[in-house]
Structure formats: C-alpha cells, structure tokens
Design a protein around this motif. Structure first.
Motif, mmCIF file in Angstrom:
data_model
loop_
_atom_site.group_PDB
_atom_site.id
_atom_site.type_symbol
_atom_site.label_atom_id
_atom_site.label_comp_id
_atom_site.label_asym_id
_atom_site.label_seq_id
_atom_site.Cartn_x
_atom_site.Cartn_y
_atom_site.Cartn_z
ATOM 1 N N THR A 97 -8.291 17.847 -49.500
ATOM 2 C CA THR A 97 -7.728 19.061 -50.545
ATOM 3 C C THR A 97 -8.218 20.161 -50.302
ATOM 4 O O THR A 97 -9.231 20.585 -49.551
ATOM 5 C CB THR A 97 -7.985 18.582 -51.857
ATOM 6 N N GLU A 98 -7.231 21.473 -50.544
ATOM 7 C CA GLU A 98 -7.793 22.511 -50.503
ATOM 8 C C GLU A 98 -8.983 23.218 -51.258
ATOM 9 O O GLU A 98 -9.789 23.604 -50.783
ATOM 10 C CB GLU A 98 -6.724 23.727 -50.836
ATOM 11 N N ALA A 99 -8.923 22.492 -52.297
ATOM 12 C CA ALA A 99 -10.145 22.548 -53.122
ATOM 13 C C ALA A 99 -11.743 22.049 -52.439
ATOM 14 O O ALA A 99 -12.900 22.758 -52.476
ATOM 15 C CB ALA A 99 -10.049 21.958 -54.661
ATOM 16 N N GLY A 100 -11.602 20.950 -52.074
ATOM 17 C CA GLY A 100 -12.569 20.179 -51.337
ATOM 18 C C GLY A 100 -13.233 21.322 -50.087
ATOM 19 O O GLY A 100 -14.485 21.368 -50.005
ATOM 20 N N LYS A 130 -12.646 20.517 -40.723
ATOM 21 C CA LYS A 130 -12.102 22.031 -40.015
ATOM 22 C C LYS A 130 -10.850 22.177 -40.589
ATOM 23 O O LYS A 130 -10.352 23.441 -40.793
ATOM 24 C CB LYS A 130 -12.060 22.047 -38.696
ATOM 25 N N LYS A 131 -9.874 21.126 -41.115
ATOM 26 C CA LYS A 131 -8.648 21.474 -41.524
ATOM 27 C C LYS A 131 -8.625 22.279 -42.920
ATOM 28 O O LYS A 131 -7.607 22.810 -43.231
ATOM 29 C CB LYS A 131 -7.950 19.990 -41.703
ATOM 30 N N ASN A 132 -9.375 21.930 -43.839
ATOM 31 C CA ASN A 132 -9.304 22.552 -45.054
ATOM 32 C C ASN A 132 -10.591 23.857 -45.179
ATOM 33 O O ASN A 132 -10.651 24.293 -46.348
ATOM 34 C CB ASN A 132 -9.360 21.591 -46.306
ATOM 35 N N THR A 133 -11.296 24.174 -44.260
ATOM 36 C CA THR A 133 -12.109 25.146 -44.214
ATOM 37 C C THR A 133 -11.739 26.237 -43.359
ATOM 38 O O THR A 133 -12.264 27.527 -43.701
ATOM 39 C CB THR A 133 -13.725 24.506 -44.020
ATOM 40 N N GLN A 134 -11.300 25.968 -41.985
ATOM 41 C CA GLN A 134 -11.256 27.195 -41.172
ATOM 42 C C GLN A 134 -9.968 28.037 -41.810
ATOM 43 O O GLN A 134 -8.674 27.386 -42.091
ATOM 44 C CB GLN A 134 -10.627 26.729 -39.989
#
Length: 366
Positions: A97-100, A130-134
């Motif tokens: 998730t985006e929040a994660g 990487k998918k939801n932090t970068q």
C-alpha cells in the motif's frame, strides 16, 4: 541486573520498515529478549499504535516499552518507541500500500536524523519495498544509496556479513543487462579499497585476504567466454596488489568458488553483480545474514531479506537475521571504537596483540 553502566550501552535505533511487511513482527520478537537490554538501549522509530497492532498479533510477546517524542526522556532500562507520527494508519499485513511505504520512509528519515544528531549510536533498518517508497520525495532504489546521500559519503559498499563469510558487491540494484559498463578498473579498485578499509576498521583484520570473482562463466575461460577478466579484472587486481597491503586473489569462477567452499578461506569476497553474490550468500548464511553499509561515517546494518508480504502478519517470520543485524551493529560500533583508540595509541594495539597471544597460549596449555 546488568553490571554494564547505562552510559556505556550503545543506543541502537531501529527503523520499522514497511508497516505491512514482516519488519515490526521481527523487531518485537527480537527485542522481547530481555538480555538485549543488558548490552544496548533499543529505540524503535514508529508509533505506539503500530507497535500495539503487532504486539496484539503476538500473544506470547510480553514486551513493555516507553513512548517518547524527545531523547531527553530516553530510558536505558526499557525498550523505547520514538513516535514519528500520531495519525491513525491502516495496517494491512501482506498488502503493498501507499501508506506502508510512506511511513516506512518517515521512520527511516527520522532515525537517520537522530543518528546525525548523535542521539543514537547505530542504525538497524527493517526491510522496505522499492515499489511504494521510490518517488519524487525519496528518489532512491533502497537504503544504501539513500544513506550515501544522507551522509555525503564519497563511496559506499553493500557488504553482506555472516559468521562464515563476507560478500561485497561491485554493483547493487542494477539490471543484469546494464552491469557490463560498471565493470571498470576504477570501480573495482574503489570497491577493493572500501573492502580493505572496512576489514581493518570494522572487523579488526589488519591484513585481509580478499577474493575477486570473475564476471563471465568460468571467469572468462582465458578470453573464450568474454574478455572482462583478462582486460579489466586481472589488471585491477594486479594494480591493487601493488598499492595495498591486503592479499588479493582472483578472478575466480563464481560457481566453483562457492561450491568448493573457497569463501571460507578468505576474509571477504568481491562479487561483480547482485545475484552472483547474494544467491550463494543467502544459501550458505543459514538465516543469519546481515546487510552492512561500509564506507559510511556511521554504522548501519539490516537483515538480509525483504518485506516478505507472503508471510506478513502470520507470526511465522524468523527473527534470526534481525537478531544478527543488531549484534553485528553492536560489534562494529565497538570495533570502530577500538580502531580509533589503537590509532591514537599504537602501543595499546601491540599490548592487545600480546595479550591475545598469551590467552591463546594458555588455552593450548590447558
């Protein structure tokens, strides 16, 4: 009761990683061991609500912690939770998730700020994805490039550490098709210098033995399967031997090198690309592998695995690597202190060596 004075215990910051991964589960399992408080003061960078969510999911875990928003209230006799956020966050173990990702970055940047300000002595990072932090606010492929930027390091090195081996990477998160241009004499020399420096400063090995792997199958087979070994890697090794004080050998064929157990004959191995080093490392480290970022002015370690969404929230994740990451962080902090002390007082280093020899002789006599 611990006999170690509170002010002598290193303060270890722990970032929570992706809220929906196995990070917080592993952290809680690890720090619930009361013996850990005898050797360090853990500080988790998260929120009380996130900690309580996972604490309820671990019924056998009786962790008690102190909540704090400033380090003036740090308690050396308890686990501390530094609250990086107050808002409610939907935690959905196993889901990307985006929040994660958002709160994983908040935890990490808060911990790094505390490290810069000297509130903590070392950092252990739980896995991020990487998918939801970068993105624009965090334009990094992972912890290593972020930490390099955060501490203005000229060069850093991903060094995988286990009781039976140490594997450094020339290239990290680079597609296999893009590895070739990074195989340069200058890059190899730069990484070998970092390996040599880390072995001395972080692991107390004065004259390390370093193995260098080839790029191609069978290490190029003398130019029959690629020419990088003959034209780049061998000349780099030869030049490094002339400049440094380490024992450097190679290039070795990667498959035979690990299959024959040669990694146990060397203090460190330099692999050319990610999977060449990481596949054998994770296969042979027996769950105790640690990712250490060499070249930083601070100490940062991490478990050698990812967020493991497939088992998140199921109370089955193994905390062995997280436990090893904390202990490795402590070991390197103490080794760096000893290295600095020995540099300022060379006689102390000689004295320590004679003391170690005397202990060895006594053991042999007994």
């Amino acid at each position: 009761m611990s006999t170690i004075p509170d002010n002598n215990r290193p303060v270890i910051g722990i970032s929570c990683g992706d809220l929906n991964g196995i990070g917080l589960e592993l952290i809680l399992k690890t720090i619930s061991n009361s013996r850990l408080l005898e050797i360090c003061t853990p500080v988790i960078f998260a929120s009380n609500k996130a900690i309580n969510f996972y604490r309820k999911a671990l019924p056998e875990n009786n962790l008690n912690f102190q909540s704090l928003k400033d380090f003036g209230r740090l308690n050396h006799k308890q686990v501390n939770v530094f609250n990086c956020w107050e808002e409610d966050v939907a935690i959905t173990p196993g889901l990307l998730t985006e929040a994660g990702g958002k709160f994983a970055v908040i935890s990490l940047t808060s911990a790094v700020q505390a490290l810069k300000e000297g509130h903590i002595d070392g950092l252990v990072t739980a896995p991020i994805n990487k998918k939801n932090t970068q993105g624009e606010s965090f334009p990094f492929t992972g912890h290593t490039p972020y930490l390099k930027d955060a501490f203005n390091a000229r060069e850093v090195l991903m060094l995988m550490v286990a009781p039976n081996m140490r594997v450094a990477l020339l290239t990290e998160h680079v597609p296999v098709t893009a590895v070739g241009p990074f195989i340069t004499k200058q890059n190899i020399l730069s990484k070998l210098r970092l390996v040599e420096d880390s072995m001395r400063k972080d692991f107390g090995i004065d004259k390390p033995k370093i193995a260098v792997l080839g790029l191609n199958p069978h290490a190029g087979d003398e130019g029959l399967i690629g020419n990088e070994e003959e034209e780049i890697i061998k000349p780099a090794i030869k030049e490094f031997k002339q400049q440094g004080n380490s024992i450097v050998q190679g290039p070795f064929s990667a498959d035979a090198f690990f299959a024959r157990g040669y990694h146990e004959r060397f203090d460190a191995v330099l692999a050319m690309y990610h999977d060449q080093g990481l596949i054998p490392f994770k296969s042979l480290a027996h769950g105790e592998g640690v990712n250490f970022t060499a070249g930083l002015p601070v100490v940062r370690t991490s478990p050698d695995h990812g967020t493991a969404f497939d088992i998140a929230g199921k109370n089955v994740a193994d905390e062995s690597s997280m436990f090893s990451a904390i202990f490795t962080c402590l070991d390197i902090i103490r080794q760096r202190e000893e290295f600095i002390a020995n540099r300022s007082n060379p006689l102390k280093k000689v004295s320590n060596r004679f003391l170690a020899n005397a202990v060895d002789e006594r053991i042999e006599e007994e």
